[in-house]
Design a protein around this motif. Structure first.
Motif, short mmCIF file in Angstrom:
data_model
loop_
_atom_site.label_atom_id
_atom_site.label_comp_id
_atom_site.label_asym_id
_atom_site.label_seq_id
_atom_site.Cartn_x
_atom_site.Cartn_y
_atom_site.Cartn_z
N GLU A 218 -3.69 -16.12 0.82
CA GLU A 218 -2.55 -17.03 0.66
C GLU A 218 -1.28 -16.40 1.24
OE1 GLU A 218 -0.74 -20.13 -2.61
OE2 GLU A 218 -1.96 -18.44 -3.32
N ALA A 219 -1.11 -15.11 1.01
CA ALA A 219 0.06 -14.43 1.58
C ALA A 219 0.03 -14.50 3.11
CB ALA A 219 0.08 -12.98 1.10
N ALA A 220 -1.13 -14.26 3.68
CA ALA A 220 -1.26 -14.33 5.14
C ALA A 220 -0.95 -15.74 5.64
CB ALA A 220 -2.66 -13.90 5.56
N ALA A 221 -1.40 -16.74 4.89
CA ALA A 221 -1.13 -18.13 5.29
C ALA A 221 0.36 -18.45 5.25
CB ALA A 221 -1.89 -19.08 4.37
N HIS A 222 1.10 -17.73 4.42
CA HIS A 222 2.55 -17.89 4.34
C HIS A 222 3.29 -16.90 5.24
CE1 HIS A 222 1.57 -20.25 0.71
NE2 HIS A 222 2.73 -20.84 0.93
N ASN A 223 2.55 -16.27 6.13
CA ASN A 223 3.13 -15.35 7.13
C ASN A 223 3.83 -14.15 6.50
OD1 ASN A 223 2.35 -16.99 9.40
ND2 ASN A 223 4.02 -18.38 8.85
N VAL A 224 3.33 -13.72 5.36
CA VAL A 224 3.86 -12.51 4.73
C VAL A 224 3.23 -11.29 5.42
CG1 VAL A 224 4.02 -11.17 2.59
CG2 VAL A 224 4.18 -13.66 2.52
N LYS A 225 4.05 -10.39 5.88
CA LYS A 225 3.54 -9.15 6.47
C LYS A 225 3.12 -8.21 5.34
CE LYS A 225 4.23 -10.25 10.75
NZ LYS A 225 3.07 -10.48 11.66
N MET A 226 2.01 -7.50 5.54
CA MET A 226 1.48 -6.65 4.48
C MET A 226 1.06 -5.30 5.02
SD MET A 226 -0.71 -9.39 2.17
CE MET A 226 -1.42 -10.33 3.53
N ALA A 227 1.20 -4.29 4.16
CA ALA A 227 0.79 -2.94 4.51
C ALA A 227 0.16 -2.28 3.29
CB ALA A 227 1.98 -2.11 4.98
N ILE A 228 -0.73 -1.33 3.55
CA ILE A 228 -1.18 -0.41 2.52
C ILE A 228 -0.34 0.85 2.66
CG2 ILE A 228 -3.07 1.08 1.75
CD1 ILE A 228 -5.00 -1.16 2.52
N ALA A 229 0.24 1.30 1.55
CA ALA A 229 1.09 2.49 1.54
C ALA A 229 0.62 3.37 0.39
CB ALA A 229 2.56 2.09 1.37
N SER A 230 -0.21 4.35 0.73
CA SER A 230 -0.96 5.07 -0.29
C SER A 230 -0.93 6.57 -0.07
CB SER A 230 -2.42 4.58 -0.26
OG SER A 230 -3.24 5.38 -1.08
N ALA A 231 -1.13 7.31 -1.17
CA ALA A 231 -1.30 8.76 -1.07
C ALA A 231 -2.73 9.14 -0.71
CB ALA A 231 -0.91 9.43 -2.38
N ALA A 232 -3.61 8.14 -0.54
CA ALA A 232 -4.98 8.41 -0.12
C ALA A 232 -5.00 8.91 1.32
CB ALA A 232 -5.83 7.15 -0.23
N ILE A 233 -6.03 9.68 1.66
CA ILE A 233 -6.19 10.10 3.05
C ILE A 233 -6.64 8.90 3.88
CG2 ILE A 233 -6.70 12.48 2.42
CD1 ILE A 233 -9.67 11.87 2.97
N ALA A 234 -6.43 8.98 5.18
CA ALA A 234 -6.75 7.86 6.07
C ALA A 234 -8.23 7.48 5.98
CB ALA A 234 -6.37 8.22 7.50
N ASP A 235 -9.11 8.46 5.84
CA ASP A 235 -10.54 8.18 5.78
C ASP A 235 -10.88 7.32 4.57
OD1 ASP A 235 -13.30 8.66 6.77
OD2 ASP A 235 -13.53 9.66 4.84
N ASN A 236 -10.21 7.55 3.44
CA ASN A 236 -10.48 6.73 2.26
C ASN A 236 -9.93 5.32 2.41
OD1 ASN A 236 -11.98 8.52 0.79
ND2 ASN A 236 -10.36 9.09 -0.64
N ILE A 237 -8.78 5.18 3.07
CA ILE A 237 -8.26 3.83 3.32
C ILE A 237 -9.22 3.07 4.23
CG2 ILE A 237 -6.39 2.50 4.34
CD1 ILE A 237 -4.45 4.64 3.45
N ASP A 238 -9.69 3.72 5.29
CA ASP A 238 -10.66 3.08 6.18
C ASP A 238 -11.94 2.71 5.43
OD1 ASP A 238 -8.94 3.33 8.36
OD2 ASP A 238 -9.83 5.21 9.04
N PHE A 239 -12.40 3.61 4.57
CA PHE A 239 -13.59 3.37 3.76
C PHE A 239 -13.45 2.08 2.95
CE2 PHE A 239 -15.31 4.13 -0.62
CZ PHE A 239 -16.66 4.08 -0.34
N ILE A 240 -12.27 1.85 2.39
CA ILE A 240 -12.04 0.66 1.57
C ILE A 240 -11.88 -0.59 2.42
CG2 ILE A 240 -10.48 -0.44 -0.08
CD1 ILE A 240 -12.21 1.92 -1.19
N VAL A 241 -10.97 -0.56 3.39
CA VAL A 241 -10.66 -1.80 4.11
C VAL A 241 -11.83 -2.27 4.97
CG1 VAL A 241 -8.18 -1.38 4.07
CG2 VAL A 241 -9.51 -0.63 6.05
N ASP A 242 -12.63 -1.34 5.48
CA ASP A 242 -13.76 -1.75 6.31
C ASP A 242 -14.95 -2.20 5.48
OD1 ASP A 242 -12.40 -1.33 8.68
OD2 ASP A 242 -12.99 0.77 8.82
#
Length: 229
Positions: A101-125
């Motif tokens: 719904e946020a995307a449909a309303h053109n809201v820009k979004m980011a993940i901003a985390s203390a996790a390492i990049a590999d863990n973020i990739d693990f989750i989003v993929d």
């Protein structure tokens, strides 16, 4: 949308996925069984913030491990975590619909985390949600961990929005403090901490138990009224 609601910044652990128990298990394994630290489960849990090297430094001292050893321990900890959590991997209830719904309303979004990049990739993929995020900011991108505002400020810069135009979703007091230090409002998800743990912060605009909460389910209805002329 109201002009002051332009971007969403999401923490990862405890905010997009409810996985803190698995991080605690991985750290408990590393710290007590592999490294012999005399720590209880609760003592391990309170140390789980910031970069992995920072966790090791707080417990053993800054000069205890070489960079090479600390890096190896960090990789080992994340391997424990990913293997244990992958069979249980899922988004927090209601989040997929909220992101769509946020995307449909053109809201820009980011993940901003203390996790390492590999863990973020693990989750989003593995959860197939990469398409919703215009920026991913990890521990690898910052010098200073939360409650320093650097993580959120970099995310806002990547989205090309002023900090005041961002709403942060967080589950941890230090994350809410980081958002406050960045000049950002925050919605708290109470997966890991009760409301009482956030009473000292003045940037909290609401609390949710998950994204099925009325605050998030009705968010766009409340924020899409035409401006008064």
């Amino acid at each position: 949308m109201k002009e002051n609601t332009k971007a969403f910044l999401f923490d990862l652990n405890g905010t997009i996925i409810d996985d803190m128990h698995y991080h605690a298990e991985a750290w408990h394994q590393i710290l007590t069984k592999d490294l012999g630290a005399d720590l209880t489960w609760d003592e391990v849990k309170v140390q789980m913030y910031g970069k992995n090297r920072e966790v090791l430094n707080r417990i053993f001292g800054e000069d205890h491990f070489s960079d090479e050893k600390a890096d190896k321990l960090s990789v080992k900890k994340e391997k424990y975590y990913q293997e244990a959590y992958k069979p249980h991997l899922k988004l927090i209830n209601g989040l997929h619909s909220f992101l769509a719904e946020a995307a449909a309303h053109n809201v820009k979004m980011a993940i901003a985390s203390a996790a390492i990049a590999d863990n973020i990739d693990f989750i989003v993929d593995n959860l197939d949600i990469r398409q919703y995020f215009d920026a991913l900011v990890s521990a690898d991108d910052v010098e200073n961990s939360k409650p320093d505002p650097e993580t959120f400020l970099i995310a806002a810069e990547k989205l090309q929005f002023d900090p005041a135009d961002c709403i942060v979703f967080e589950d941890a007091p230090k994350g809410v403090e980081a958002a406050q230090n960045a000049g950002m409002k925050c919605i708290v998800i109470t997966t890991a901490h009760p409301k009482e743990d956030f009473e000292q912060y003045d940037n909290v605009i609401g609390y949710i138990k998950d994204y099925e909460d009325a605050l998030t389910k009705n968010f766009f209805q409340k924020h899409t009224e035409a401006p008064q002329k």
